[in-house]
Design an enzyme around this catalytic site. Sequence first.
Site, PDB file in Angstrom:
ATOM      1  N   GLU A 439       0.829  -1.219   0.000  1.00 14.75           N
ATOM      2  CA  GLU A 439       0.000   0.000   0.000  1.00 14.75           C
ATOM      3  C   GLU A 439       0.856   1.260   0.000  1.00 14.75           C
ATOM      4  O   GLU A 439       0.474   2.289   0.567  1.00 14.75           O
ATOM      5  CB  GLU A 439      -0.974   0.009   1.185  1.00 14.75           C
ATOM      6  CG  GLU A 439      -1.873  -1.198   1.272  1.00 14.75           C
ATOM      7  CD  GLU A 439      -2.644  -1.474  -0.004  1.00 14.75           C
ATOM      8  OE1 GLU A 439      -2.823  -0.548  -0.819  1.00 14.75           O
ATOM      9  OE2 GLU A 439      -3.061  -2.625  -0.213  1.00 14.75           O
ATOM     10  N   GLY A 440       2.002   1.200  -0.648  1.00 13.81           N
ATOM     11  CA  GLY A 440       2.946   2.310  -0.675  1.00 13.81           C
ATOM     12  C   GLY A 440       3.951   2.145   0.439  1.00 13.81           C
ATOM     13  O   GLY A 440       3.593   2.159   1.617  1.00 13.81           O
TER      14      GLY A 440
END
Length: 586
Positions: A439-440
């Site tokens: 998610e980053g």
Amino acid sequence: MPAYTPPLADFTFLVKDWLKIDELYQSLGLDEFDADLALEVIEQGGRFATDVVAPLNREGDEQGCKLNNGQVVTPDGFAAAYQSYVENGWNAMLGDIEYGGQGLPYSMAVPVHEMLNSASLSWRLTSMLTESAVLAVTKHASDELKAIYLEKLVSGEWTGTMNLTEPQAGSDLSLLATKAEPNDDGSYCITGSKIFITAGDHDWTDNIIHMVLARLPDAPPGVKGISLFLVPKFLVNEAGEPGERNAAVPSALEKKMGIKASPTCVMNFDGAKGWLVGEPHCGLACMFTMMNDARFQVGLEGLGAAEASFQGALTYARERLQSRAPQGVQQPEAKADAIVYQPDIARMLLTQKALTEGNRALAMLYAKYMDIAHNSSGDAHDNAEGVLQFLTPICKAFMTDAGLETTSLGIQVFGGHGYIREWGMEQLMRDVRIAMLYEGTNGIQSLDLIGRKLTRDRGDLLGLTRTAFAELTDKMTDLKTKAEAAELLEQWYQTSLEVKGYSAVEAAGGACDYLAYSGYCLLGVLWYSMADAAATADNPVVAAGKQKTRDFYVQRILPRAQAHKSALQQSAETLLAPQGGEYDYL
């Protein structure tokens, strides 16, 4: 595995004494909800986590997932636990009532999600991403797509995924190559390959709804040319049930360091049929509806693992007898004292406790502002959204960094036993390590905070966040600690204003230090606030624990903030290659 016990006493304190949830619900017009109901939901959620999910964690790690003839098989008991989860309505907690959801406040659901993460990160991941898919469909899909898919996603009868990453396109989605060709019936033909897809296939449900980023034929280059498509595993027939198999299949399972019971798939879309969600070329904005929710949820993974590790370490430290305490014999009836009396063991346990309970307060504050944003309009809604935007990268990165630190400390408390699989402590560390990546990555979160959130709208998000935390300090009754908390908040704000003026290079060089600095300072304000509220709490054990841990945090952990501030204020020159040269000195 260490036995997990839901931290109900802490949730009771946060809900009743600190957040004062009754006042919040009344201010938002949520008259059907109150603190007693919230605590009942939390208690029942904790029981499900401990009785149904936690017993699966160790064996799930040992068995892992298997890919047999294009079908993923998950570990024994995982699918049955999910069916129980759905049947008891847990998946529908946050869903829109119009589509069969319960419409509960986030401040009720977030504690349940934390406890599920403590019980098993691998198991929780599938339902987590389904909730994110529900948000994207609710906000961006057509009424026709909502009518077909949303009710079954809300209930959990069908699960959802998020398909972004490709072999050549990770954090840089401008390189994305998956194609979407229009069909005559208004659908699209999706062709491409995606990697690292959580729950891309499994044996829990009879359909899986993939949210896929792809490019239309006329797409402009870069991220402005990405569209979002809904691609079901099985096409839905006229009766609303799964029919023909779609050309969306898993070709491999990733072999991973941790979360081995979660199926992480390589997904091939070979002319799969899909439907556009949102406007053409606006897919990234639609996907960020999912990603921002998932980033906070990943932060909860760090928190959940931290709590499980702390509980295991504390139990072991109280039982393990080794030597005598340097301050004198503590258990004269025993041959040695428990290691909990060793100052260095206490240091590690208090670090775990301070980071875990501080981050739990941060998560509950975030949940409060989600409730405000969801149930307000006008300035109240916009201001709450601003606070959430600023806090999202901090929650994701700081909470997962703390998750890794606390699980590492948990192993250390166990000594050599912590390194042995049968005790379960090393699994917690292996499982939570991914949370800093997906998610980053946490580096991406830091760049987002310093490069976007800090400067957006002339710094309005920063100001809104300052105001949110100032509301906590303003309510404090002890004048001395109130002044200390207010000073800490002001120091953070003034440093943030200074950083806001950095060049792009200096900001990139100091991004991770700024996020860590922000995390430690804001957690410090939360600890001052909690300790103040604990002075009048009903539970004397919780009250004493909050005040003692506040002192430990301020004296032993908060000084880390100044180290990050010092590094943040240094030139980026030491990070850069010579002009026109290479990093040949590395």
